[in-house]
Design an enzyme around this catalytic site. Structure first.
Site, PDB file in Angstrom:
ATOM      1  N   TYR A  25     -28.156 -65.872  46.265  1.00 50.48           N
ATOM      2  CA  TYR A  25     -29.401 -65.091  46.014  1.00 50.48           C
ATOM      3  C   TYR A  25     -30.022 -65.489  44.856  1.00 50.48           C
ATOM      4  O   TYR A  25     -31.192 -65.397  44.646  1.00 50.48           O
ATOM      5  CB  TYR A  25     -28.770 -63.492  45.670  1.00 50.48           C
ATOM      6  CG  TYR A  25     -29.760 -62.485  45.152  1.00 50.48           C
ATOM      7  CD1 TYR A  25     -30.912 -62.091  45.703  1.00 50.48           C
ATOM      8  CD2 TYR A  25     -29.452 -61.989  43.898  1.00 50.48           C
ATOM      9  CE1 TYR A  25     -31.717 -61.098  45.133  1.00 50.48           C
ATOM     10  CE2 TYR A  25     -30.216 -61.177  43.168  1.00 50.48           C
ATOM     11  CZ  TYR A  25     -31.403 -60.679  43.935  1.00 50.48           C
ATOM     12  OH  TYR A  25     -32.337 -59.862  43.331  1.00 50.48           O
ATOM     13  N   SER A 107     -33.468 -55.462  34.275  1.00 53.87           N
ATOM     14  CA  SER A 107     -34.310 -55.278  35.508  1.00 53.87           C
ATOM     15  C   SER A 107     -34.328 -53.845  35.861  1.00 53.87           C
ATOM     16  O   SER A 107     -33.048 -53.277  35.791  1.00 53.87           O
ATOM     17  CB  SER A 107     -33.899 -56.043  36.520  1.00 53.87           C
ATOM     18  OG  SER A 107     -34.343 -55.928  37.833  1.00 53.87           O
ATOM     19  N   GLN A 128     -37.500 -53.997  32.203  1.00 52.52           N
ATOM     20  CA  GLN A 128     -38.765 -54.473  33.345  1.00 52.52           C
ATOM     21  C   GLN A 128     -38.882 -53.404  34.256  1.00 52.52           C
ATOM     22  O   GLN A 128     -37.880 -52.985  34.858  1.00 52.52           O
ATOM     23  CB  GLN A 128     -38.067 -55.797  33.750  1.00 52.52           C
ATOM     24  CG  GLN A 128     -39.013 -56.286  35.055  1.00 52.52           C
ATOM     25  CD  GLN A 128     -38.689 -55.624  36.242  1.00 52.52           C
ATOM     26  OE1 GLN A 128     -37.369 -55.446  36.522  1.00 52.52           O
ATOM     27  NE2 GLN A 128     -39.312 -55.431  37.221  1.00 52.52           N
ATOM     28  N   TYR A 130     -40.320 -52.097  37.703  1.00 50.48           N
ATOM     29  CA  TYR A 130     -41.103 -52.156  39.125  1.00 50.48           C
ATOM     30  C   TYR A 130     -41.671 -50.756  39.618  1.00 50.48           C
ATOM     31  O   TYR A 130     -41.109 -49.790  39.151  1.00 50.48           O
ATOM     32  CB  TYR A 130     -40.100 -52.291  40.117  1.00 50.48           C
ATOM     33  CG  TYR A 130     -39.649 -53.914  40.281  1.00 50.48           C
ATOM     34  CD1 TYR A 130     -40.623 -54.941  40.479  1.00 50.48           C
ATOM     35  CD2 TYR A 130     -38.505 -54.353  40.352  1.00 50.48           C
ATOM     36  CE1 TYR A 130     -40.301 -56.345  40.534  1.00 50.48           C
ATOM     37  CE2 TYR A 130     -38.016 -55.584  40.572  1.00 50.48           C
ATOM     38  CZ  TYR A 130     -38.727 -56.485  40.518  1.00 50.48           C
ATOM     39  OH  TYR A 130     -38.511 -57.971  40.691  1.00 50.48           O
ATOM     40  N   THR A 156     -43.726 -55.670  35.966  1.00 51.31           N
ATOM     41  CA  THR A 156     -43.810 -56.683  36.799  1.00 51.31           C
ATOM     42  C   THR A 156     -44.951 -56.840  37.952  1.00 51.31           C
ATOM     43  O   THR A 156     -44.970 -55.614  38.488  1.00 51.31           O
ATOM     44  CB  THR A 156     -42.502 -57.006  37.573  1.00 51.31           C
ATOM     45  OG1 THR A 156     -41.579 -57.404  36.697  1.00 51.31           O
ATOM     46  CG2 THR A 156     -42.797 -58.217  38.706  1.00 51.31           C
ATOM     47  N   ARG A 165     -36.672 -64.622  51.422  1.00 49.24           N
ATOM     48  CA  ARG A 165     -36.027 -65.876  51.002  1.00 49.24           C
ATOM     49  C   ARG A 165     -34.923 -65.993  52.173  1.00 49.24           C
ATOM     50  O   ARG A 165     -34.062 -65.252  52.458  1.00 49.24           O
ATOM     51  CB  ARG A 165     -35.054 -65.431  49.553  1.00 49.24           C
ATOM     52  CG  ARG A 165     -36.159 -65.382  48.514  1.00 49.24           C
ATOM     53  CD  ARG A 165     -35.803 -64.037  47.668  1.00 49.24           C
ATOM     54  NE  ARG A 165     -36.881 -63.621  46.923  1.00 49.24           N
ATOM     55  CZ  ARG A 165     -37.008 -62.553  46.059  1.00 49.24           C
ATOM     56  NH1 ARG A 165     -35.883 -61.863  46.123  1.00 49.24           N
ATOM     57  NH2 ARG A 165     -38.241 -62.163  45.570  1.00 49.24           N
ATOM     58  N   LYS A 252     -45.980 -59.400  33.624  1.00 55.31           N
ATOM     59  CA  LYS A 252     -45.298 -60.319  34.106  1.00 55.31           C
ATOM     60  C   LYS A 252     -45.727 -60.753  35.485  1.00 55.31           C
ATOM     61  O   LYS A 252     -45.853 -59.911  36.418  1.00 55.31           O
ATOM     62  CB  LYS A 252     -43.518 -59.999  34.349  1.00 55.31           C
ATOM     63  CG  LYS A 252     -42.862 -60.983  34.663  1.00 55.31           C
ATOM     64  CD  LYS A 252     -41.373 -60.596  34.785  1.00 55.31           C
ATOM     65  CE  LYS A 252     -40.493 -61.795  34.995  1.00 55.31           C
ATOM     66  NZ  LYS A 252     -40.422 -61.736  36.624  1.00 55.31           N
ATOM     67  N   HIS A 276     -42.416 -65.561  39.496  1.00 50.38           N
ATOM     68  CA  HIS A 276     -41.124 -64.914  39.863  1.00 50.38           C
ATOM     69  C   HIS A 276     -40.136 -66.012  40.314  1.00 50.38           C
ATOM     70  O   HIS A 276     -39.079 -65.870  41.306  1.00 50.38           O
ATOM     71  CB  HIS A 276     -41.425 -63.985  41.164  1.00 50.38           C
ATOM     72  CG  HIS A 276     -40.636 -62.807  41.181  1.00 50.38           C
ATOM     73  ND1 HIS A 276     -41.023 -61.636  40.570  1.00 50.38           N
ATOM     74  CD2 HIS A 276     -39.285 -62.450  41.217  1.00 50.38           C
ATOM     75  CE1 HIS A 276     -40.441 -60.407  40.731  1.00 50.38           C
ATOM     76  NE2 HIS A 276     -39.134 -61.059  41.187  1.00 50.38           N
ATOM     77  N   ARG A 279     -39.876 -67.132  43.985  1.00 51.28           N
ATOM     78  CA  ARG A 279     -39.144 -66.152  44.858  1.00 51.28           C
ATOM     79  C   ARG A 279     -40.242 -65.454  45.660  1.00 51.28           C
ATOM     80  O   ARG A 279     -39.848 -64.618  46.609  1.00 51.28           O
ATOM     81  CB  ARG A 279     -38.248 -65.180  44.276  1.00 51.28           C
ATOM     82  CG  ARG A 279     -37.219 -66.039  43.506  1.00 51.28           C
ATOM     83  CD  ARG A 279     -36.508 -65.310  42.617  1.00 51.28           C
ATOM     84  NE  ARG A 279     -35.715 -64.038  43.040  1.00 51.28           N
ATOM     85  CZ  ARG A 279     -34.390 -64.212  43.676  1.00 51.28           C
ATOM     86  NH1 ARG A 279     -33.992 -65.509  43.546  1.00 51.28           N
ATOM     87  NH2 ARG A 279     -33.581 -63.493  44.085  1.00 51.28           N
TER      88      ARG A 279
END
Ligand code: FMN
Length: 377
Positions: A25, A107, A128, A130, A156, A165, A252, A276, A279
């Site tokens: 990951y 995060s 951070q 989201y 972000t 991924r 970001k 990122h 990613r």
């Protein structure tokens, strides 16, 4: 026992100590991973100027990021599921960063909650954000970050939808993780990791469970996270988020000059030139390639930070020479954490500090604030 001299040594040890699905990951990029590889490879193409017979005594790496004093211009980047690289991973990494004197960014998708990390540290961390479709949850999260005395909000911008991924798909990694026989086997072959996990209660998304509407257990969490990243997020949203937060704001995930100029207009304190960690959009340029154009476009209108591909102090110096005031490391600290817990995060920071210090000296400078394009060949 492996001798640890560079970040790659920590990576190889983490590979042996962290269950495959979680190591992968961290060690993955989107699709062909071309941007992930370019982030590292493009640093190697930049050459430094070797200078001689200049006074190299009394060197200093101290500087500021968004006005806050840092022991060196390297913060820990926000990384999701950090508490799966090592039990209580976010707490340990935040403590290591605090002792070292650099910022730690928690995060939204962390395992340890904002409140738990704040309680385990004595200086403010960065948080951070989201932006989720559930705006009440977002408003509440901003207020929780304020209540936890976070000294910066890192918003972000580059994950309105999730890049794919391949390793995660092949490993069957899900959020939160499922426990199939394959996964149980991967964990059982990492007994040290299992012991740590048995000793902690923090095994799911600490910022979400119990806070988002309708998310009380693991199965409801899984459908919630899959639906929640907001694809409609726009520049207008930055305005209300900035207002609600009222403190230092860092944007970001900017990789384009036009977006950088829009970011300046928001009145944010800094932007992070970032893809990122390779990613999200595979095929996008490396962060270090994008940096000079963005630096040219924005001039001194906003503070510039960079992440993506930093694996040594030399990379930090190169980013500073090309216009960044500060940098972040993601995988390097995760590898340290997976290898040795808190001590490993400190080791990652020490390795980078030493490389940065010696490189700066060999380029003929004694103060990191003097890093500029004249250090590049
Ligand atoms: C395992 C992992 C998880 C990440 N999770 C987040 C996240 O939750 N929020 C975020 O803004 N960025 C996240 N990122 C991106 C990092 O903040 C950062 O941009 C990237 O890791 C920098 O590249 P580097 O790993 O090469 O240093 C994640 C990166 C990794 C490797």
């Amino acid at each position: 026992m492996t001798t640890i001299v560079e970040i790659n040594d920590l990576k190889e040890l983490a590979r042996r100590r962290v269950p495959k699905m979680f190591f992968d990951y961290a060690n993955s990029g989107a699709w062909t991973e071309s941007t992930y590889r370019a982030n590292e490879a493009d640093f190697a193409k930049i050459k430094l100027r070797q200078r001689v017979l200049v006074d190299m005594t009394d060197r200093s790496l101290e500087t500021t990021m968004i006005g806050q004093k840092v022991a060196m211009p390297v913060a820990l980047a926000p990384t999701g599921l950090t508490g799966m690289q090592h039990a209580d991973g976010e707490i340990l990494a935040a403590q290591a960063a605090e002792e070292f004197g650099v910022p730690f960014t928690l995060s939204t998708m962390s395992i340890c909650s904002l409140e738990d990390v704040a309680a385990a540290t004595s200086k403010p961390i960065w948080f951070q954000l989201y932006v989720m479709r559930d705006r009440d949850f977002v408003l509440n999260l901003i207020d929780r970050a304020k209540a936890a005395s976070c000294s910066a909000l890192v918003l972000t911008l580059d994950l309105q939808i999730l890049g794919q991924r391949h390793k995660d798909v092949r490993n069957g990694l899900s959020a939160p993780p499922r426990f199939t026989p394959k996964h149980i086997y991967q964990m059982a072959t990492r007994p040290r990791w299992c012991l740590g996990m048995l000793g902690t209660k923090r095994r799911t998304f600490g910022n979400i469970v119990g806070h988002a509407k309708g998310v009380g257990d693991l199965s409801s969490l899984s459908s919630w996270t899959n639906e929640q990243f907001d694809p409609r997020l726009s520049w207008k949203d930055v305005t209300w988020i900035k207002e609600r937060w009222g403190g230092k704001l860092i944007l970001k995930g900017i990789l384009d000059k036009e977006d950088a100029l829009r970011a300046v207009d928001t009145g944010a304190d800094a932007i992070i030139v970032s893809n990122h960690g390779g990613r999200q959009l595979d095929g996008a340029p490396s962060s270090i390639t994008a940096l000079p154009g963005i630096a040219d476009a924005v001039g001194d209108k906003i503070e510039l930070h960079l992440d993506g591909g930093i694996r040594s102090g030399q990379d930090v110096l190169k980013a500073l020479c090309l216009g960044a005031k500060g940098t972040y490391i993601g995988r390097p600290f995760l590898y340290g954490l997976g290898a040795f817990g808190k001590q490993g995060v400190t080791m990652a920071l020490e390795i980078i500090r030493k490389e940065l210090d010696i490189t700066m000296a060999l380029c003929g400078k004694r103060n990191i604030e003097d890093a500029g394009p004249d250090l590049l060949y």
